[in-house]
Design a protein around this motif. Structure first.
Motif, PDB file in Angstrom:
ATOM      1  N   LYS A 106      -9.285   3.664  -2.820  1.00 39.04           N
ATOM      2  CA  LYS A 106      -8.541   4.595  -3.679  1.00 39.04           C
ATOM      3  C   LYS A 106      -8.402   4.029  -5.089  1.00 39.04           C
ATOM      4  O   LYS A 106      -8.269   4.781  -6.041  1.00 39.04           O
ATOM      5  N   ASN A 107      -8.399   2.689  -5.252  1.00 37.78           N
ATOM      6  CA  ASN A 107      -8.253   2.084  -6.574  1.00 37.78           C
ATOM      7  C   ASN A 107      -9.564   2.067  -7.352  1.00 37.78           C
ATOM      8  O   ASN A 107      -9.565   1.911  -8.553  1.00 37.78           O
ATOM      9  N   ALA A 143      -6.772   1.201   0.567  1.00 31.76           N
ATOM     10  CA  ALA A 143      -6.154   0.963  -0.740  1.00 31.76           C
ATOM     11  C   ALA A 143      -7.220   0.560  -1.755  1.00 31.76           C
ATOM     12  O   ALA A 143      -7.155   0.977  -2.919  1.00 31.76           O
ATOM     13  N   VAL A 183      -1.252   5.689   3.049  1.00 29.19           N
ATOM     14  CA  VAL A 183      -2.276   4.765   3.535  1.00 29.19           C
ATOM     15  C   VAL A 183      -1.770   4.049   4.789  1.00 29.19           C
ATOM     16  O   VAL A 183      -2.497   3.881   5.766  1.00 29.19           O
ATOM     17  N   PRO A 242       0.842  -1.202   0.000  1.00 29.40           N
ATOM     18  CA  PRO A 242       0.000   0.000   0.000  1.00 29.40           C
ATOM     19  C   PRO A 242       0.876   1.250   0.000  1.00 29.40           C
ATOM     20  O   PRO A 242       2.016   1.235   0.468  1.00 29.40           O
ATOM     21  N   GLN A 254      -5.499  -0.604   5.971  1.00 31.33           N
ATOM     22  CA  GLN A 254      -4.728  -0.489   4.734  1.00 31.33           C
ATOM     23  C   GLN A 254      -5.465  -1.121   3.563  1.00 31.33           C
ATOM     24  O   GLN A 254      -5.524  -0.547   2.471  1.00 31.33           O
TER      25      GLN A 254
END
Length: 155
Positions: free
Chosen positions: A153-154, A150, A121, A117, A146
């Motif tokens: 955000k993706n 993560a 993060v 990550p 995390q």
């Protein structure tokens, strides 16, 4: 996207004898995971001598005796996919229809490598879990944070 390439895939598959593309695209679902890891379909041949077609499956040498024992079940499952008794024989081959170096194909998909990550993060998840006194619980909450941050955000 599949609507655009469906006709081209069907046309390419029919050249190899696969009138029902589901046999190629859903091989693991049709024959089962264990069998799919040992063998995969190569082509469907229609002979002049009688009814039914011959399905040729590719397997490596060490699995050939096991696949040979599973041929009746493979034929039944494939015919269920077609909806009628389209396949009368299943033939096992231990070589690919290409050159020797190209024939050394992997039968299973490679697992995805985990990615680390981003540092922001990691820092944010450590800050959120800093009040927890138990080391094990704090580390688990950090990993969970995390993973969640993560993933969000993706997407």
């Amino acid at each position: 996207m599949s609507g655009f390439v469906d006709a081209q895939i069907r046309k390419a598959g029919e050249k190899r004898g696969f009138a029902v593309m589901r046999l190629l695209t859903h091989w693991e679902e049709i024959v089962g995971g264990d069998t799919a890891r040992m063998a995969r379909p190569l082509d469907v041949g229609y002979g002049r001598e009688g009814f039914g077609a011959t399905l040729t499956v590719l397997c490596n040498g060490s699995n050939a005796p096991l696949v040979q024992q599973l041929l009746p079940q493979i034929r039944e499952k494939v015919n269920a996919c077609y909806g009628y008794s389209a396949i009368s024989r299943v033939r096992v081959t231990q070589t690919a229809p290409v050159g020797f170096s190209e024939g050394q194909l992997a039968f299973a998909a490679k697992p995805k490598e985990p990615t680390a990550p981003p540092p922001q993060v990691v820092a944010a998840s450590k800050e959120l879990a800093s009040d927890v006194e138990s080391d094990g619980l704090r580390q688990a909450l950090e990993r969970l944070g995390q993973n969640v941050m993560a993933r969000t955000k993706n997407t």
